[in-house]
Design a protein around this motif. Sequence first.
Motif, mmCIF file in Angstrom:
data_model
loop_
_atom_site.group_PDB
_atom_site.id
_atom_site.type_symbol
_atom_site.label_atom_id
_atom_site.label_comp_id
_atom_site.label_asym_id
_atom_site.label_seq_id
_atom_site.Cartn_x
_atom_site.Cartn_y
_atom_site.Cartn_z
ATOM 1 N N TYR A 42 30.157 44.227 45.153
ATOM 2 C CA TYR A 42 29.641 43.154 46.006
ATOM 3 C C TYR A 42 28.507 42.399 45.307
ATOM 4 O O TYR A 42 28.418 41.173 45.414
ATOM 5 N N LEU A 43 27.646 43.106 44.587
ATOM 6 C CA LEU A 43 26.578 42.438 43.843
ATOM 7 C C LEU A 43 27.139 41.488 42.794
ATOM 8 O O LEU A 43 26.638 40.373 42.611
ATOM 9 N N ILE A 44 28.182 41.923 42.108
ATOM 10 C CA ILE A 44 28.830 41.045 41.121
ATOM 11 C C ILE A 44 29.439 39.838 41.819
ATOM 12 O O ILE A 44 29.272 38.698 41.386
ATOM 13 N N PHE A 45 30.141 40.099 42.916
ATOM 14 C CA PHE A 45 30.763 39.021 43.690
ATOM 15 C C PHE A 45 29.715 37.989 44.116
ATOM 16 O O PHE A 45 29.913 36.791 43.959
ATOM 17 N N GLU A 46 28.598 38.447 44.638
ATOM 18 C CA GLU A 46 27.544 37.539 45.105
ATOM 19 C C GLU A 46 26.873 36.786 43.962
ATOM 20 O O GLU A 46 26.315 35.717 44.178
ATOM 21 N N SER A 47 26.913 37.336 42.754
ATOM 22 C CA SER A 47 26.293 36.652 41.619
ATOM 23 C C SER A 47 27.120 35.460 41.148
ATOM 24 O O SER A 47 26.602 34.603 40.425
ATOM 25 N N LEU A 48 28.374 35.410 41.526
ATOM 26 C CA LEU A 48 29.243 34.298 41.137
ATOM 27 C C LEU A 48 28.928 33.095 42.011
ATOM 28 O O LEU A 48 28.784 33.223 43.230
ATOM 29 N N ARG A 49 28.852 31.926 41.409
ATOM 30 C CA ARG A 49 28.439 30.734 42.161
ATOM 31 C C ARG A 49 29.605 29.942 42.714
ATOM 32 O O ARG A 49 29.541 29.419 43.809
ATOM 33 N N GLN A 50 30.654 29.836 41.953
ATOM 34 C CA GLN A 50 31.763 28.973 42.364
ATOM 35 C C GLN A 50 32.769 29.758 43.208
ATOM 36 O O GLN A 50 33.068 30.922 42.922
ATOM 37 N N THR A 51 33.286 29.098 44.218
ATOM 38 C CA THR A 51 34.253 29.732 45.115
ATOM 39 C C THR A 51 35.489 30.177 44.358
ATOM 40 O O THR A 51 36.001 31.274 44.597
ATOM 41 N N ASN A 52 35.985 29.359 43.431
ATOM 42 C CA ASN A 52 37.188 29.751 42.687
ATOM 43 C C ASN A 52 36.927 30.976 41.817
ATOM 44 O O ASN A 52 37.810 31.815 41.640
ATOM 45 N N ALA A 53 35.718 31.117 41.275
ATOM 46 C CA ALA A 53 35.383 32.305 40.484
ATOM 47 C C ALA A 53 35.330 33.540 41.375
ATOM 48 O O ALA A 53 35.788 34.621 40.989
ATOM 49 N N LYS A 54 34.783 33.387 42.585
ATOM 50 C CA LYS A 54 34.729 34.503 43.531
ATOM 51 C C LYS A 54 36.139 34.938 43.933
ATOM 52 O O LYS A 54 36.439 36.123 43.981
ATOM 53 N N LEU A 55 36.989 33.972 44.197
ATOM 54 C CA LEU A 55 38.366 34.277 44.590
ATOM 55 C C LEU A 55 39.117 34.974 43.461
ATOM 56 O O LEU A 55 39.794 35.982 43.683
ATOM 57 N N LEU A 56 38.989 34.459 42.249
ATOM 58 C CA LEU A 56 39.653 35.085 41.109
ATOM 59 C C LEU A 56 39.134 36.508 40.897
ATOM 60 O O LEU A 56 39.912 37.422 40.625
#
Length: 74
Positions: A42-56
């Motif tokens: 979850y910490l890694i997920f939250e560190s991502l800024r772009q929605t497409n990066a989070k989805l990938l």
Amino acid sequence: MMPNNTKRLAILSQDEVQELFGLPNFIHEEREIYFSLDPDEYLIFESLRQTNAKLLFLIQLGYFKASHQFFVFT
């Protein structure tokens, strides 16, 4: 067996190849298991800024948890 236009040996059928190397199909319970995040994820997920990066990230992580393989998504 797969059509053999080359001189390669075809050991697996197309269905067997798909079963081993294709994208897994998940039932609801499996989706909950493979696509839920532990605190570190979850910490890694939250560190991502772009929605497409989070989805990938979610898709790659879930499929990797299930099959220990990475897939290319288009």
